[in-house]
Design a protein around this motif. Structure first.
Motif, PDB file in Angstrom:
ATOM      1  N   PHE A 185     -36.012 -53.822  42.512  1.00 21.95           N
ATOM      2  CA  PHE A 185     -37.108 -52.881  42.769  1.00 21.95           C
ATOM      3  C   PHE A 185     -38.450 -53.292  42.154  1.00 21.95           C
ATOM      4  CE2 PHE A 185     -33.455 -49.771  43.067  1.00 21.95           C
ATOM      5  CZ  PHE A 185     -33.568 -49.599  44.441  1.00 21.95           C
ATOM      6  N   ILE A 188     -41.813 -52.704  43.768  1.00 23.64           N
ATOM      7  CA  ILE A 188     -41.625 -51.907  44.988  1.00 23.64           C
ATOM      8  C   ILE A 188     -41.640 -50.428  44.612  1.00 23.64           C
ATOM      9  CG2 ILE A 188     -40.018 -51.304  46.857  1.00 23.64           C
ATOM     10  CD1 ILE A 188     -39.156 -54.149  46.990  1.00 23.64           C
ATOM     11  N   ASP A 189     -42.557 -49.685  45.199  1.00 22.57           N
ATOM     12  CA  ASP A 189     -42.692 -48.265  44.895  1.00 22.57           C
ATOM     13  C   ASP A 189     -41.849 -47.472  45.896  1.00 22.57           C
ATOM     14  OD1 ASP A 189     -43.461 -45.591  44.698  1.00 22.57           O
ATOM     15  OD2 ASP A 189     -45.460 -46.134  43.993  1.00 22.57           O
ATOM     16  N   MET A 190     -40.647 -47.128  45.486  1.00 30.48           N
ATOM     17  CA  MET A 190     -39.695 -46.479  46.398  1.00 30.48           C
ATOM     18  C   MET A 190     -40.157 -45.072  46.794  1.00 30.48           C
ATOM     19  SD  MET A 190     -37.183 -48.480  47.248  1.00 30.48           S
ATOM     20  CE  MET A 190     -35.719 -47.482  47.598  1.00 30.48           C
ATOM     21  N   LEU A 191     -40.861 -44.406  45.895  1.00 26.74           N
ATOM     22  CA  LEU A 191     -41.390 -43.079  46.229  1.00 26.74           C
ATOM     23  C   LEU A 191     -42.437 -43.195  47.328  1.00 26.74           C
ATOM     24  CD1 LEU A 191     -41.986 -40.962  43.009  1.00 26.74           C
ATOM     25  CD2 LEU A 191     -40.229 -40.710  44.768  1.00 26.74           C
TER      26      LEU A 191
END
Lengths: 214, 214
Positions: A185, A188-191
């Motif tokens: 992750f 990487i901004d999963m939100l």
């Protein structure tokens, strides 16, 4: 509806999905194999090696479920094999022998052209040199309404995440550290990608996380 | 034997222990408070706010246990309060009012000198301007054979980890993403630091991980 999904992908407590120095001997890099110790004893995984034993329970259910309704796979060439650069011959046909556990078309991302390799049991390896988008288009046609599973490795999943293609992720968290390796992750901004719906299910040897867009 | 421990420290699935843009209104940064939603309903945490209710069970047991046998705390100044730079007055006395839940000496790491602040219930805030090593020495004296709890935030824990001072960590993994923030393990090789003994306990709302040197 056909989903694009990552399933059965394991990370360590420090967020690594593979170790460093991947090789023929250690395809998942140093320490990488240990990530998957939760999976090895399961009945479904043992069956992939032709064994008729293994554990049942939550961990096994997840391994089972990961193969359900999959119409095509996409994977990076480093997951397909240890060879780098040009395909020098047609000898290498993946890690699994003549009858790999995919049983559907598998699209292998590579920079080097190679003719499709037809295996027993329904698996055909197609080599895609035109990037993730066209791999996805080909996989969609091949999957014929079923799901597309992004198999890994880390770099391939990151590319599909960043392109916004992934609908669902099943992550397993193994209770161990790798110390170094490929981080899933990082950066990487999963939100921001819309993944705000999360379910946690305790397995026998790993914590399972189902991630979808809310 | 006196241990140096990190307990009840929560990270997100993407490895963050606090959000970005910490402020008076959001002391844990954007999204940071959500990390701790597993803890807020517990009986032990509710008691810290003077409430006589809350949940019991595994999560609550961990909150309880985190306060046991603690003889001194060490924390970063950003965990102590939102003020940066010089202490302009002596008004700020932490987040908890006159009777903070520490009940032992608390050593606050800061670059700016300030006289100790004695609170009700046994808590005294000491301000240490000479770095983690001397904070630890002072805390050891004050703890008198009991454990020293490294309270946070992320940067303080990272400094103590990297210096090799930490004996035990209880990590809670919250099933959510922060997307950005302060990463706990980034660039820290926990295996190399000797942390190879790991226990996983699934709580009601978080996964608890006990990490010790094997």
């Amino acid at each position: 509806m056909s989903k694009i999904k990552v399933t059965n992908f394991t990370i360590s407590l420090d967020g690594f999905g593979a170790g460093t120095n991947q090789s023929m001997k250690e395809p998942l890099g140093i320490g990488g194999e240990e990530l998957h110790t939760w999976m090895f004893p399961t009945k479904r995984f043992r069956a992939m090696g032709g064994k008729n034993d293994g554990t049942e329970g939550i961990d096994n259910d997840f391994v089972e479920k990961a193969f359900e309704n999959v119409g095509a796979w996409i994977m990076g060439r480093n997951m397909f094999g240890p060879i780098r650069g040009n395909w020098t011959d047609d000898e290498w046909k993946g890690w699994w022998g003549e009858d790999p556990p995919y049983h559907v078309p598998v699209f292998v991302l590579t920079h080097y052209e190679r003719k499709p390799v037809k295996m027993k049991g329904g698996t055909t390896f197609h080599f895609v040199t035109t990037g993730v988008k066209s791999a996805l288009e080909e996989a969609k046609k091949a999957a014929d309404g079923r799901d597309i599973r992004i198999g890994g490795g880390v770099s391939t999943i990151r590319q599909f995440l960043q392109a916004g293609y992934v609908d669902e992720i099943h992550l397993a968290i193994s209770p161990l550290f790798l110390g170094s390796g490929e981080h899933l992750f990082s950066g990487i901004d999963m939100l921001n990608l819309g993944f705000n719906n999360i379910q946690r299910i305790e397995g026998e040897q790993a914590t399972h996380i189902i991630i979808t867009k809310g």
